[in-house]
Design a protein around this motif. Sequence first.
Motif, short mmCIF file in Angstrom:
data_model
loop_
_atom_site.label_atom_id
_atom_site.label_comp_id
_atom_site.label_asym_id
_atom_site.label_seq_id
_atom_site.Cartn_x
_atom_site.Cartn_y
_atom_site.Cartn_z
N GLY A 132 11.05 -2.10 -9.34
CA GLY A 132 11.15 -1.78 -10.93
C GLY A 132 9.63 -1.87 -10.92
N ALA A 133 9.75 -3.32 -11.51
CA ALA A 133 8.30 -3.31 -12.08
C ALA A 133 7.06 -2.34 -11.54
CB ALA A 133 7.96 -4.66 -12.21
N ALA A 134 7.03 -2.33 -10.21
CA ALA A 134 5.86 -2.25 -9.71
C ALA A 134 5.75 -0.22 -10.19
CB ALA A 134 6.22 -2.22 -8.26
N ARG A 135 7.23 0.57 -10.48
CA ARG A 135 7.24 1.47 -9.99
C ARG A 135 6.11 1.94 -11.73
NH1 ARG A 135 10.55 5.18 -8.45
NH2 ARG A 135 10.87 4.96 -6.72
N ALA A 136 6.38 0.61 -12.88
CA ALA A 136 5.35 0.83 -14.27
C ALA A 136 4.19 0.96 -13.68
CB ALA A 136 5.90 -0.03 -14.61
N VAL A 137 4.09 -0.32 -12.95
CA VAL A 137 2.15 -0.78 -12.56
C VAL A 137 1.60 0.10 -12.17
CG1 VAL A 137 0.75 -2.38 -11.02
CG2 VAL A 137 2.58 -3.21 -12.38
N LEU A 138 2.72 0.93 -11.03
CA LEU A 138 1.80 2.19 -10.75
C LEU A 138 0.97 3.46 -11.58
CD1 LEU A 138 3.80 2.41 -7.08
CD2 LEU A 138 1.86 1.03 -7.29
N HIS A 139 2.90 4.12 -12.70
CA HIS A 139 2.19 4.47 -13.62
C HIS A 139 0.68 3.81 -13.98
CE1 HIS A 139 2.90 7.49 -15.50
NE2 HIS A 139 3.20 6.87 -16.92
N ALA A 140 0.86 2.96 -14.99
CA ALA A 140 -0.60 2.65 -15.23
C ALA A 140 -1.37 2.44 -14.80
CB ALA A 140 0.03 1.12 -15.90
N LEU A 141 -1.57 2.93 -13.43
CA LEU A 141 -2.92 2.58 -12.16
C LEU A 141 -2.96 4.04 -12.53
CD1 LEU A 141 -2.44 -0.82 -9.72
CD2 LEU A 141 -3.63 -0.43 -11.99
N ARG A 142 -1.63 4.63 -11.78
CA ARG A 142 -2.29 6.16 -12.35
C ARG A 142 -3.61 6.85 -13.16
NH1 ARG A 142 2.47 9.90 -10.44
NH2 ARG A 142 2.99 9.24 -11.70
N GLU A 143 -2.82 5.87 -14.26
CA GLU A 143 -2.97 6.67 -15.69
C GLU A 143 -4.13 6.33 -16.07
OE1 GLU A 143 -0.83 8.19 -18.82
OE2 GLU A 143 -0.68 9.66 -16.63
N ALA A 144 -4.74 5.97 -14.79
CA ALA A 144 -5.65 4.92 -15.68
C ALA A 144 -6.88 5.29 -14.16
CB ALA A 144 -6.13 2.78 -15.31
N GLY A 145 -6.70 6.15 -13.17
CA GLY A 145 -7.66 6.99 -13.04
C GLY A 145 -8.11 6.20 -11.55
N ILE A 146 -7.19 4.74 -10.73
CA ILE A 146 -7.63 4.56 -9.65
C ILE A 146 -7.34 4.85 -9.23
CG2 ILE A 146 -7.66 2.08 -8.96
CD1 ILE A 146 -6.93 0.63 -11.82
N ALA A 147 -8.60 5.72 -7.90
CA ALA A 147 -7.84 6.04 -7.37
C ALA A 147 -7.28 5.17 -5.80
CB ALA A 147 -9.76 6.44 -6.18
N LYS A 148 -7.61 3.86 -5.44
CA LYS A 148 -7.12 4.34 -3.88
C LYS A 148 -6.28 3.27 -4.19
CE LYS A 148 -11.16 5.14 -1.09
NZ LYS A 148 -12.18 5.02 -1.19
N VAL A 149 -4.60 2.64 -3.90
CA VAL A 149 -4.04 1.86 -4.08
C VAL A 149 -2.71 2.01 -3.14
CG1 VAL A 149 -2.12 1.45 -6.22
CG2 VAL A 149 -4.07 2.50 -7.06
N THR A 150 -2.66 0.32 -3.09
CA THR A 150 -1.95 0.40 -2.38
C THR A 150 -0.69 -0.44 -2.28
OG1 THR A 150 -3.89 0.10 -0.48
CG2 THR A 150 -1.42 -1.21 0.60
N VAL A 151 0.61 0.11 -2.08
CA VAL A 151 1.70 -0.77 -2.38
C VAL A 151 2.32 -2.23 -1.05
CG1 VAL A 151 2.91 0.52 -2.49
CG2 VAL A 151 3.65 -1.29 -3.44
N ALA A 152 2.23 -3.16 -1.38
CA ALA A 152 2.36 -4.42 -0.04
C ALA A 152 4.01 -4.40 -0.31
CB ALA A 152 1.44 -5.10 -0.14
N ASN A 153 4.53 -4.52 0.52
CA ASN A 153 6.24 -4.94 0.40
C ASN A 153 7.13 -5.65 1.21
OD1 ASN A 153 8.18 -5.81 -2.28
ND2 ASN A 153 9.66 -4.03 -0.66
N ARG A 154 7.45 -6.96 0.80
CA ARG A 154 8.27 -6.73 2.28
C ARG A 154 9.44 -6.37 2.78
NH1 ARG A 154 12.97 -11.58 1.09
NH2 ARG A 154 13.72 -9.62 -0.62
N SER A 155 10.04 -5.63 2.73
CA SER A 155 10.70 -4.54 2.62
C SER A 155 9.84 -3.15 2.62
CB SER A 155 12.07 -4.20 1.14
OG SER A 155 12.16 -2.60 1.92
N ALA A 156 9.56 -2.87 3.69
CA ALA A 156 8.95 -1.47 3.99
C ALA A 156 9.32 -0.13 4.13
CB ALA A 156 8.43 -0.89 5.30
N ALA A 157 10.66 -0.01 3.50
CA ALA A 157 11.46 0.88 3.04
C ALA A 157 10.92 0.87 2.45
CB ALA A 157 13.35 1.33 3.25
N ARG A 158 11.18 0.14 0.89
CA ARG A 158 11.22 0.30 -0.70
C ARG A 158 9.45 0.78 -0.94
NH1 ARG A 158 13.28 -3.97 -4.36
NH2 ARG A 158 13.63 -2.86 -5.79
N ALA A 159 8.70 -0.05 0.08
CA ALA A 159 7.61 0.50 -0.79
C ALA A 159 7.19 2.08 0.00
CB ALA A 159 6.04 -0.18 0.81
#
Length: 278
Positions: A132-159
């Motif tokens: 859940g917290a990663a979703r908030a962080v991704l929203h903030a990164l998108r709002e800040a205009g950070i172009a290249k974002v990778t999300v790395a997670n233990r469970s690949a399905a959730r990433a």
Amino acid sequence: MADMTRAFVIGHPIAHSRSPMIHGHWLAAHGIAGDYRAIDVAPADLSAFLDRVRRGEFAGGNVTIPHKEAVFEAVVHRDAAAGAIGAVNTLWIEMGELVGGNTDAYGFAANLDANAPQWRMAETALVLGAGGAARAVLHALREAGIAKVTVANRSAARAGELALAFPGVKPAGLDQAPALLARTDLLVNTTSLGMKGQPSLDLDPDALPDHAIVTDIVYAPLITPLLARAASRNLKTVDGLGMLLHQAVPGFERWFGVRPAVTPDLRALIVADLEAQR
Ligand SMILES: NC(=O)c1ccc[n+]([C@@H]2O[C@H](COP(=O)([O-])OP(=O)(O)OC[C@H]3O[C@@H](n4cnc5c(N)ncnc54)[C@H](OP(=O)(O)O)[C@@H]3O)[C@@H](O)[C@H]2O)c1
């Protein structure tokens, strides 16, 4: 006393919440005769509790685990952040109807603005974790205009789910994180690894470039093993407590009518409480 403004944080369990301490500090600092308290609401009792809110017993409140998604479904209107994140952490009433917002992305961004404002210049970010917290962080990164974002997670399905919800974000396994560090301007840990009672995150930040910023949203302990290793390499680090403090600001303003500040006094109060719980 009858017309005193009341607000709450609901969760199950809720005794651990530091929100009453934060809002209590601001009520006292501003001389507001309001009330903010933690209320344990079991999932089966959520609907009845929301009826009490609709009836005007409270100006609103915070929502935490396990109710953030259920309240998201229950509200009539949501702010843009809640819509993007899929969860509500702040609740209020407009025209007798429940409205839900999410201030976690705001809190994340405001913490970095206060402590490492150059984060907005980052071109690449690596987010560890896909909860859940990663979703908030991704929203903030998108709002800040950070172009290249990778999300790395233990469970690949959730990433993969997060990459679908946030187009442009690349999914990866947690085991791929070391290979991505050399091209990372901003590293964010949103996994629960490193938290008190959890294993520490097994990631050596040595391969990060010298200008990289490392932030961990885990704040107990305040200096996680990841932050300690990054600091020992002289990288800029930002702890997660500021996110917790800043995310509380918009709710307090909405319920009590004053925009409060995140001050060194408030931080010291919560740090002392964290130290006492160690
Ligand atoms: N500073 C703040 O204001 C703030 C706000 C919100 C949350 N937080 C903190 O952020 C952390 C995450 O919260 P959340 O709500 O996102 O939790 P969550 O939805 O339960 O997600 C937990 C994340 O940690 C990963 N994880 C857990 N154990 C792991 C392990 N042994 N190895 C590898 N990955 C593991 C999970 O991976 P899988 O998907 O593979 O299970 C998932 O990505 C918590 O420590 C919370 O206290 C801080």
